[in-house]
Write an enzyme that holds these catalytic residues in place. Structure first.
Site, short mmCIF file in Angstrom:
data_model
loop_
_atom_site.label_atom_id
_atom_site.label_comp_id
_atom_site.label_asym_id
_atom_site.label_seq_id
_atom_site.Cartn_x
_atom_site.Cartn_y
_atom_site.Cartn_z
N GLY A 299 31.54 -6.90 13.17
CA GLY A 299 32.55 -5.87 12.91
C GLY A 299 33.92 -6.30 13.40
O GLY A 299 34.94 -6.03 12.76
N ASP B 160 30.22 -1.73 25.10
CA ASP B 160 29.08 -2.54 24.66
C ASP B 160 27.96 -2.61 25.69
O ASP B 160 26.94 -3.26 25.46
CB ASP B 160 29.56 -3.97 24.34
CG ASP B 160 30.45 -3.98 23.10
OD1 ASP B 160 30.27 -3.11 22.23
OD2 ASP B 160 31.31 -4.86 23.01
N LYS C 258 27.84 1.05 15.92
CA LYS C 258 27.87 -0.36 16.34
C LYS C 258 26.93 -1.17 15.43
O LYS C 258 26.60 -0.74 14.34
CB LYS C 258 27.49 -0.47 17.81
CG LYS C 258 28.50 0.18 18.75
CD LYS C 258 29.84 -0.50 18.65
CE LYS C 258 30.89 0.16 19.52
NZ LYS C 258 32.23 -0.34 19.27
N ARG D 115 23.30 2.53 18.08
CA ARG D 115 22.87 2.13 19.42
C ARG D 115 22.44 3.29 20.31
O ARG D 115 21.69 3.08 21.27
CB ARG D 115 23.99 1.38 20.14
CG ARG D 115 23.86 -0.08 20.02
CD ARG D 115 24.86 -0.82 20.87
NE ARG D 115 24.93 -2.17 20.33
CZ ARG D 115 25.95 -2.99 20.47
NH1 ARG D 115 27.01 -2.59 21.15
NH2 ARG D 115 25.91 -4.19 19.97
N SER E 176 35.40 -11.27 22.13
CA SER E 176 36.63 -10.64 21.65
C SER E 176 37.78 -11.64 21.67
O SER E 176 38.56 -11.73 20.70
CB SER E 176 37.01 -9.45 22.56
OG SER E 176 36.05 -8.45 22.46
N SER F 108 39.30 2.67 19.69
CA SER F 108 38.74 1.45 19.12
C SER F 108 39.75 0.31 19.17
O SER F 108 40.81 0.39 18.54
CB SER F 108 38.30 1.70 17.67
OG SER F 108 38.10 0.46 17.01
N ARG G 14 39.93 -13.46 18.40
CA ARG G 14 41.39 -13.33 18.35
C ARG G 14 42.07 -14.69 18.42
O ARG G 14 43.11 -14.91 17.80
CB ARG G 14 41.86 -12.43 19.50
CG ARG G 14 41.54 -10.95 19.25
CD ARG G 14 41.57 -10.17 20.55
NE ARG G 14 41.42 -8.73 20.37
CZ ARG G 14 40.26 -8.10 20.17
NH1 ARG G 14 39.13 -8.79 20.10
NH2 ARG G 14 40.22 -6.78 20.05
N ARG H 40 28.32 -0.25 8.37
CA ARG H 40 29.31 0.23 9.33
C ARG H 40 30.57 0.76 8.64
O ARG H 40 30.97 0.28 7.59
CB ARG H 40 29.64 -0.88 10.33
CG ARG H 40 28.38 -1.30 11.07
CD ARG H 40 28.63 -2.40 12.07
NE ARG H 40 29.47 -1.95 13.17
CZ ARG H 40 29.89 -2.76 14.14
NH1 ARG H 40 29.53 -4.04 14.13
NH2 ARG H 40 30.63 -2.30 15.11
N ARG I 189 22.60 -6.90 21.25
CA ARG I 189 22.61 -6.31 22.59
C ARG I 189 21.34 -5.50 22.86
O ARG I 189 20.90 -5.40 24.00
CB ARG I 189 23.86 -5.46 22.81
CG ARG I 189 25.13 -6.31 22.69
CD ARG I 189 26.34 -5.70 23.34
NE ARG I 189 27.55 -6.32 22.83
CZ ARG I 189 28.05 -7.51 23.22
NH1 ARG I 189 27.44 -8.20 24.16
NH2 ARG I 189 29.15 -7.98 22.68
C1 S3P Z 1 35.70 -5.19 20.20
C2 S3P Z 1 35.87 -3.85 20.34
C3 S3P Z 1 34.76 -2.91 20.49
C4 S3P Z 1 33.45 -3.58 20.82
C5 S3P Z 1 33.23 -4.84 20.04
C6 S3P Z 1 34.36 -5.81 20.26
C7 S3P Z 1 36.88 -6.03 20.02
O1 S3P Z 1 34.62 -2.19 19.27
O2 S3P Z 1 32.37 -2.71 20.62
O3 S3P Z 1 32.02 -5.47 20.43
O4 S3P Z 1 36.79 -7.27 20.18
O5 S3P Z 1 37.95 -5.49 19.70
P1 S3P Z 1 35.52 -0.88 19.01
O6 S3P Z 1 36.89 -1.27 19.34
O7 S3P Z 1 35.42 -0.52 17.58
O8 S3P Z 1 34.94 0.15 19.92
#
Ligand code: S3P
Length: 446
Positions: free
Chosen positions: A101, A328, A355, A359, A29, A175, A33, A129, A402
């Site tokens: 995603g 996750d 996901k 999942r 994550s 989310s 970013r 998705r 995963r």
């Molecule tokens: C993430 C948020 C989560 C997570 C993904 C990473 C992120 O998804 O499942 O692996 O980096 O913001 P959601 O925010 O859609 O639940």
């Protein structure tokens, strides 16, 4: 768009005790970013410890396609020269996010605030998705989605807003991706963009925006919620960033150490952001021996070395309110629960259906084909733990890293081996998973 590697089956066999010290790769994550936000600064940002998994590499390529200069200067060391807020350039071709995603949805947000058009695409998993959830608020900000595949899916073209508007937005689902997309779009809008979360989700975007000089105010709303206010049109300034180890990746060796008798391992430098540590809390409730050896701050996040020993575990009830902090981690928790004594009920898992795979269904199936009693009750997953797992199954991983890692961990202490149909997708988040696990003593082989 598709994954290049051929399917690579892998089998896990009963292993003797695991031992050693390892450092799992950088947080996924934060790595996404870091690249996306650094590309919105003016000047050079240096990033250390970046996850060099396929998902993040795709985001790096996309940043280049949008005009930023992105260079790898060493192992995990990257340099990004940004183009400024709202400054992404018109890309020459479609943006391919592969399996990710997070990369896709966050970049949709950032692109929504720029006067450009971009085609968003990904692999067969990402094409299934839901994207409508992100497109809805981005449309309110002034972006337009055209040529959207059926059901609000990829591929689609996003036309960024010429004059983005600040909005007040309450995400209908918990989310962090959705929240982050809106905040990134809001960067280019004048005035205040507000996101009100009923359930707080991972806050890396808010923290990193502040690190780069944006004005972001966060206040608690009720017991679990948050109100985030971003002042638009900041000048984001380059900064130095160090990415801590990913707790969601640490979860796999940690789980293996808990279930393989006699194990004793140390996981170094694991990020302990409280919005990411629901699994550790749950495991401690189940009787896990997870000791915090040292706790410190690094790169704006709390990090710790964790010593994990094989433990006699019992089942637990995991409340729905904990889901955002361990979203996750359910496939691996379900595996651990199978080795625990008694029933584990994991509540409120509807988001697991969207996901990298469904999942919820795939986790249940992974356990079922290995002789574990499991049930899906509405949005809850119930695992009947008996302290041992028969194994002997071949797990369908559905392009989901995963699931692949969870199944392989299960096979390290099941009676018969556990195989996965394709371990290739592990490279999306944890490139040296197999070598690191083998180094601890895990019996993994093609
Ligand atoms: C993430 C948020 C989560 C997570 C993904 C990473 C992120 O998804 O499942 O692996 O980096 O913001 P959601 O925010 O859609 O639940």
């Amino acid at each position: 768009m598709s994954h290049n590697s051929p399917a690579s089956p892998l089998t896990a066999r009963k292993s003797i005790s695991l031992a050693g010290r390892i450092r799992v790769p950088g947080d996924k994550s934060i790595s996404h970013r870091a690249l996306i936000l650094a590309a919105l600064t003016v000047g050079e940002t240096r990033i250390g410890g970046l996850l060099e998994g396929e998902d993040v590499i795709n985001t790096a390529k996309v940043m280049r396609a949008l005009g930023a200069k992105v260079e790898r200067t060493g192992e995990g060391e990257w340099s990004v020269f940004g183009v400024g807020v709202g400054g992404y350039a018109q890309p020459a071709g479609p943006l391919d996010f592969g399996n990710s995603g997070t990369g896709c949805r966050l970049v949709m947000g950032a692109v929504a605030g720029c006067p450009i058009n971009a085609v968003f695409d990904g692999d067969a998993s990402l094409r299934k998705r839901p994207m409508r959830r992100v497109l809805d608020p981005l449309t309110r900000i002034g972006a337009k989605a055209v040529d959207v595949a059926e059901g609000g899916r990829l591929p689609l073209t996003l036309e960024g807003a010429r004059d983005p508007l600040p909005i007040v937005y309450e995400p209908p689902v918990a989310s962090a991706q959705l929240k982050s997309a809106v905040l990134l779009a809001g960067l280019a809008a004048p005035g205040e963009t507000v996101v009100i979360e009923k359930e707080a989700t991972r806050d890396h975007t808010e923290k990193m925006l502040t690190h780069f000089g944006a004005d972001v105010q966060v206040e608690q709303v009720g017991e679990h919620g948050r109100r985030i206010v971003l002042k638009g049109r900041p000048e984001l300034k380059p900064a130095v960033l160090q990415v801590p180890s990913d707790p969601s990746s640490a979860a796999f060796p940690l789980a293996a150490a808990l279930i393989v008798p006699g194990s004793d391992i140390v996981l170094e430098n694991v990020m302990m952001n409280p919005l990411r540590t629901g699994l550790f809390l749950t495991l401690r409730e189940m009787g896990a021996s997870i000791e915090t050896l040292s706790s410190r701050h690094d790169g704006g996040e709390e990090v710790a070395d964790l010593r994990v020993k094989a433990s006699a575990l019992h089942g637990a009830d995991v409340p729905a309110s904990r889901a955002p902090s361990m979203i996750d981690e359910y496939p691996i928790l379900a595996v651990i629960a199978a080795f625990a004594e008694g029933r584990t009920r994991m509540c409120g898992l509807s988001e697991l259906r969207v996901k990298e795979s469904d999942r919820l269904a795939a986790t249940a199936e992974m356990l079922r084909v290995n002789g574990v009693a499991v049930e899906i009750d509405g949005d809850d997953l119930i695992v009947e733990g008996t302290g041992s797992v028969p194994g002997g199954g071949v797990v369908a991983t559905h392009m989901d890293h995963r699931l692949a890692m969870s199944a392989l961990v299960m096979g390290l202490n099941s009676e018969k081996p556990v195989s996965v149909d394709d371990a290739a997708f592990i490279a999306t988040s944890f490139p040296r998973f197999v070598e690191l696990m083998q180094g601890l003593g895990a019996n993994l082989a093609p």
